[in-house]
Design a protein around this motif. Structure first.
Motif, PDB file in Angstrom:
ATOM      1  N   SER A   8     -25.188 -18.043  46.956  1.00  0.00           N
ATOM      2  CA  SER A   8     -25.204 -16.897  47.871  1.00  0.00           C
ATOM      3  C   SER A   8     -24.996 -17.330  49.315  1.00  0.00           C
ATOM      4  CB  SER A   8     -26.530 -16.143  47.738  1.00  0.00           C
ATOM      5  OG  SER A   8     -26.667 -15.623  46.437  1.00  0.00           O
ATOM      6  N   ARG A   9     -25.681 -18.395  49.716  1.00  0.00           N
ATOM      7  CA  ARG A   9     -25.518 -18.884  51.095  1.00  0.00           C
ATOM      8  C   ARG A   9     -24.099 -19.393  51.334  1.00  0.00           C
ATOM      9  NH1 ARG A   9     -30.593 -20.468  49.670  1.00  0.00           N
ATOM     10  NH2 ARG A   9     -29.950 -22.595  49.177  1.00  0.00           N
ATOM     11  N   SER A  10     -23.515 -20.012  50.336  1.00  0.00           N
ATOM     12  CA  SER A  10     -22.140 -20.507  50.512  1.00  0.00           C
ATOM     13  C   SER A  10     -21.159 -19.345  50.662  1.00  0.00           C
ATOM     14  CB  SER A  10     -21.731 -21.415  49.355  1.00  0.00           C
ATOM     15  OG  SER A  10     -21.475 -20.684  48.176  1.00  0.00           O
ATOM     16  N   LYS A  11     -21.409 -18.239  49.973  1.00  0.00           N
ATOM     17  CA  LYS A  11     -20.530 -17.077  50.098  1.00  0.00           C
ATOM     18  C   LYS A  11     -20.662 -16.446  51.490  1.00  0.00           C
ATOM     19  CE  LYS A  11     -19.148 -18.503  47.177  1.00  0.00           C
ATOM     20  NZ  LYS A  11     -17.852 -19.123  47.053  1.00  0.00           N
ATOM     21  N   LEU A  12     -21.886 -16.401  52.024  1.00  0.00           N
ATOM     22  CA  LEU A  12     -22.083 -15.899  53.386  1.00  0.00           C
ATOM     23  C   LEU A  12     -21.352 -16.790  54.376  1.00  0.00           C
ATOM     24  CD1 LEU A  12     -23.405 -13.997  55.445  1.00  0.00           C
ATOM     25  CD2 LEU A  12     -25.452 -15.452  55.331  1.00  0.00           C
ATOM     26  N   ALA A  13     -21.438 -18.093  54.185  1.00  0.00           N
ATOM     27  CA  ALA A  13     -20.734 -19.031  55.067  1.00  0.00           C
ATOM     28  C   ALA A  13     -19.222 -18.804  54.993  1.00  0.00           C
ATOM     29  CB  ALA A  13     -21.087 -20.467  54.687  1.00  0.00           C
ATOM     30  N   ASN A  14     -18.696 -18.577  53.794  1.00  0.00           N
ATOM     31  CA  ASN A  14     -17.259 -18.301  53.643  1.00  0.00           C
ATOM     32  C   ASN A  14     -16.856 -17.062  54.433  1.00  0.00           C
ATOM     33  OD1 ASN A  14     -16.941 -20.443  51.869  1.00  0.00           O
ATOM     34  ND2 ASN A  14     -17.050 -19.183  50.046  1.00  0.00           N
ATOM     35  N   PRO A  39     -14.667 -11.840  43.583  1.00  0.00           N
ATOM     36  CA  PRO A  39     -14.215 -11.454  42.249  1.00  0.00           C
ATOM     37  C   PRO A  39     -15.074 -10.423  41.534  1.00  0.00           C
ATOM     38  CG  PRO A  39     -15.402 -13.494  42.121  1.00  0.00           C
ATOM     39  CD  PRO A  39     -15.330 -13.129  43.586  1.00  0.00           C
ATOM     40  N   GLY A  40     -16.233 -10.082  42.095  1.00  0.00           N
ATOM     41  CA  GLY A  40     -17.166  -9.271  41.326  1.00  0.00           C
ATOM     42  C   GLY A  40     -17.954 -10.188  40.404  1.00  0.00           C
ATOM     43  N   VAL A  41     -18.360  -9.682  39.263  1.00  0.00           N
ATOM     44  CA  VAL A  41     -19.128 -10.480  38.309  1.00  0.00           C
ATOM     45  C   VAL A  41     -18.273 -10.676  37.067  1.00  0.00           C
ATOM     46  CG1 VAL A  41     -21.268 -10.676  37.000  1.00  0.00           C
ATOM     47  CG2 VAL A  41     -21.276  -9.525  39.211  1.00  0.00           C
ATOM     48  N   SER A  42     -17.903 -11.905  36.834  1.00  0.00           N
ATOM     49  CA  SER A  42     -16.998 -12.230  35.736  1.00  0.00           C
ATOM     50  C   SER A  42     -17.652 -13.205  34.770  1.00  0.00           C
ATOM     51  CB  SER A  42     -15.714 -12.861  36.295  1.00  0.00           C
ATOM     52  OG  SER A  42     -15.106 -12.003  37.225  1.00  0.00           O
ATOM     53  N   LYS A  43     -17.099 -13.248  33.581  1.00  0.00           N
ATOM     54  CA  LYS A  43     -17.586 -14.180  32.557  1.00  0.00           C
ATOM     55  C   LYS A  43     -17.090 -15.582  32.897  1.00  0.00           C
ATOM     56  CE  LYS A  43     -17.333 -10.699  28.971  1.00  0.00           C
ATOM     57  NZ  LYS A  43     -16.558 -10.198  27.845  1.00  0.00           N
ATOM     58  N   THR A  44     -17.913 -16.315  33.630  1.00  0.00           N
ATOM     59  CA  THR A  44     -17.590 -17.696  33.973  1.00  0.00           C
ATOM     60  C   THR A  44     -18.810 -18.550  33.688  1.00  0.00           C
ATOM     61  OG1 THR A  44     -18.373 -17.546  36.251  1.00  0.00           O
ATOM     62  CG2 THR A  44     -16.078 -16.871  35.839  1.00  0.00           C
ATOM     63  N   ASN A  45     -18.702 -19.838  33.928  1.00  0.00           N
ATOM     64  CA  ASN A  45     -19.827 -20.732  33.669  1.00  0.00           C
ATOM     65  C   ASN A  45     -20.874 -20.733  34.776  1.00  0.00           C
ATOM     66  OD1 ASN A  45     -18.560 -22.175  35.659  1.00  0.00           O
ATOM     67  ND2 ASN A  45     -18.374 -24.054  34.491  1.00  0.00           N
ATOM     68  N   LEU A  46     -20.724 -19.915  35.812  1.00  0.00           N
ATOM     69  CA  LEU A  46     -21.709 -19.855  36.894  1.00  0.00           C
ATOM     70  C   LEU A  46     -23.106 -19.582  36.353  1.00  0.00           C
ATOM     71  CD1 LEU A  46     -22.443 -19.766  39.914  1.00  0.00           C
ATOM     72  CD2 LEU A  46     -21.941 -17.324  39.843  1.00  0.00           C
ATOM     73  N   PHE A  47     -23.210 -18.723  35.360  1.00  0.00           N
ATOM     74  CA  PHE A  47     -24.512 -18.347  34.827  1.00  0.00           C
ATOM     75  C   PHE A  47     -25.091 -19.403  33.890  1.00  0.00           C
ATOM     76  CE2 PHE A  47     -22.477 -14.302  35.860  1.00  0.00           C
ATOM     77  CZ  PHE A  47     -23.439 -13.770  36.692  1.00  0.00           C
ATOM     78  N   PHE A  48     -24.307 -20.386  33.550  1.00  0.00           N
ATOM     79  CA  PHE A  48     -24.762 -21.379  32.572  1.00  0.00           C
ATOM     80  C   PHE A  48     -24.985 -22.757  33.184  1.00  0.00           C
ATOM     81  CE2 PHE A  48     -22.284 -18.214  30.246  1.00  0.00           C
ATOM     82  CZ  PHE A  48     -23.267 -17.764  29.386  1.00  0.00           C
ATOM     83  N   LYS A  49     -25.052 -22.858  34.481  1.00  0.00           N
ATOM     84  CA  LYS A  49     -25.239 -24.152  35.137  1.00  0.00           C
ATOM     85  C   LYS A  49     -26.564 -24.796  34.750  1.00  0.00           C
ATOM     86  CE  LYS A  49     -21.486 -24.530  37.569  1.00  0.00           C
ATOM     87  NZ  LYS A  49     -20.442 -25.393  37.146  1.00  0.00           N
ATOM     88  N   GLU A  50     -27.610 -23.994  34.622  1.00  0.00           N
ATOM     89  CA  GLU A  50     -28.916 -24.519  34.241  1.00  0.00           C
ATOM     90  C   GLU A  50     -29.165 -24.151  32.786  1.00  0.00           C
ATOM     91  OE1 GLU A  50     -32.170 -24.373  37.352  1.00  0.00           O
ATOM     92  OE2 GLU A  50     -30.854 -22.748  37.995  1.00  0.00           O
TER      93      GLU A  50
END
Length: 135
Positions: A8-14, A39-50
């Motif tokens: 989230s902080r990186s997106k604000l910085a962008n 992009p909105g919310v897409s089926k990517t590996n972002l949710f599976f990092k942990e």
């Protein structure tokens, strides 16, 4: 540290950097444009990092079907191909909470639109990277 907080902080910085760059390009009458997309919310590996920590993904999957990664690319394609795009425009999905849908112009949060913070962030970025943009 949390991956989602860092994201989230990186997106604000962008956003701050892109908006400050757009302001500088406008001030110097450049034809180059600084456009922002999400992009909105897409089926990517972002949710599976942990591994094993997927509650947000599982909740979203139940409440709203996530769009494909390909559909998540639509705002980027819109920005690149929209001949009417203006310097500083922000593109994202038009759907509920901008999770998915047709690519349209969207509004950044009030914090992201804070031009003073964006300008300070841009200057800090130049200092930390030892890079000076010449307009």
């Amino acid at each position: 540290y949390t991956p989602w907080g860092a994201y989230s902080r990186s997106k604000l910085a962008n956003l701050w950097f892109a908006f400050a760059l757009a302001d500088r390009l406008k001030a110097h009458n450049h034809t180059i444009k600084s456009l922002v997309v999400h992009p909105g919310v897409s089926k990517t590996n972002l949710f599976f990092k942990e591994k094993g920590k997927q509650p947000l993904y599982n909740l979203l999957k139940v409440l709203m079907p996530l769009q494909s990664a390909e559909k998540g690319a639509l705002p980027t394609l819109r920005a690149v191909h929209d001949v009417d795009a203006q310097n500083g425009d922000f593109f994202g999905p038009e759907g509920l909470a901008e999770f998915g849908g047709k690519a349209v112009r969207v509004q950044a949060s009030r914090l992201a639109q804070n031009r003073l913070l964006a300008d300070q962030f841009f200057t800090l970025s130049e200092t930390l990277t030892k890079t000076k943009f010449i307009f």
